[in-house]
Design a protein around this motif. Structure first.
Motif, short mmCIF file in Angstrom:
data_model
loop_
_atom_site.label_atom_id
_atom_site.label_comp_id
_atom_site.label_asym_id
_atom_site.label_seq_id
_atom_site.Cartn_x
_atom_site.Cartn_y
_atom_site.Cartn_z
N LEU A 22 0.83 -1.21 0.00
CA LEU A 22 0.00 0.00 0.00
C LEU A 22 0.86 1.26 0.00
N SER A 23 2.01 1.21 0.66
CA SER A 23 2.91 2.36 0.67
C SER A 23 3.41 2.65 -0.74
N ARG A 24 3.81 1.60 -1.45
CA ARG A 24 4.26 1.81 -2.83
C ARG A 24 3.14 2.37 -3.71
N GLU A 25 1.93 1.87 -3.49
CA GLU A 25 0.80 2.32 -4.30
C GLU A 25 0.45 3.78 -4.01
N GLN A 26 0.44 4.16 -2.72
CA GLN A 26 0.10 5.55 -2.41
C GLN A 26 1.17 6.50 -2.92
N GLN A 27 2.43 6.07 -2.92
CA GLN A 27 3.49 6.91 -3.48
C GLN A 27 3.29 7.09 -4.99
N ARG A 28 2.90 6.01 -5.67
CA ARG A 28 2.64 6.10 -7.11
C ARG A 28 1.49 7.06 -7.38
N LEU A 29 0.43 6.95 -6.59
CA LEU A 29 -0.73 7.82 -6.79
C LEU A 29 -0.41 9.27 -6.45
N GLU A 30 0.41 9.48 -5.42
CA GLU A 30 0.79 10.84 -5.07
C GLU A 30 1.60 11.48 -6.20
N ARG A 31 2.51 10.70 -6.79
CA ARG A 31 3.27 11.23 -7.93
C ARG A 31 2.34 11.59 -9.08
#
Length: 214
Positions: free
Chosen positions: A65-74
């Motif tokens: 989930l951390s990787r996914e939220q970072q992708r979405l934030e970018r």
């Protein structure tokens, strides 16, 4: 002699809350140690191994989930841009505000010309609305919330793992693995106590391998 009531129980590991969080992998000799100690095999008799499996599931969910939220934030930042604004103050200086509330604090302080402030507030509100709308479309805030919930579950399970007695070398390896993965800044960190813990985990794996039946 009676036990003292003044003892202090320290947390098993303090989770690093910095975002983005970097996953600390268990690699090389650590993986060999875990394999030798049968940690990945079916050992329902050791409650520490069972608790470790629950913790690992929550830990890995948090990392995903951390990787996914970072992708979405970018994606949000690239598509809409982070809401922020540089505003001219009446004394000739400038101030950068990162939220609508921060901008309103500046306006309430009377540090900005009224007309300039009104336009700045309208522009910032419009930018924030675009951010919020795209956030809803891609699910950034929902993913961030899910990550926090998974991290809380992992923290709770980590403490439960610390309180669960190990009844085998696999259980000991499970606890050491959790300490390394949660606390070690990098897989080769040379600061105390990480090399020492890695050494103990290797010993557990070696002893476990020697005692396995043929």
């Amino acid at each position: 002699m009676a036990d003292s009531d003044n003892s202090t129980t320290l947390p098993f590991v303090t989770r690093r809350r910095t975002l983005p969080r970097a996953a600390t992998a268990t690699v090389g000799t650590q993986q060999e140690a875990l394999a030798h100690s049968d940690l990945e095999r079916d050992q329902p008799a050791d409650p520490a191994v069972a608790m470790w499996r629950k913790w690992q599931a929550a830990y890995e969910e948090t990392e995903q989930l951390s990787r996914e939220q970072q992708r979405l934030e970018r994606k949000l930042a690239e598509t809409v841009g982070f809401p922020n604004m540089m505003i001219q103050l009446t004394d000739g200086k400038t101030a950068t505000v990162l939220s609508l509330e921060a901008l309103r604090d500046v306006l309430r302080a009377g540090s900005v010309d009224v007309a300039v402030g009104a336009k700045a507030e309208a522009d910032f509100a419009a930018h924030q609305a675009r951010w919020d709308a795209f956030d809803q479309v891609i699910g950034y805030s929902a993913t961030l919330c899910a990550e926090c919930e998974a991290a809380d579950r992992a923290d709770t399970l980590l403490e439960s793992l610390a309180e669960t007695p190990a009844t085998s070398l696999a259980g000991v390896a499970a606890k050491l693995d959790a300490v390394l993965r949660e606390g070690q800044p990098s897989k080769d960190d040379a600061e105390f106590p990480w090399p020492q813990i890695r050494s103990v985990l290797e010993d557990v794996g070696r002893i476990g391998g020697q005692t396995e039946p043929n």
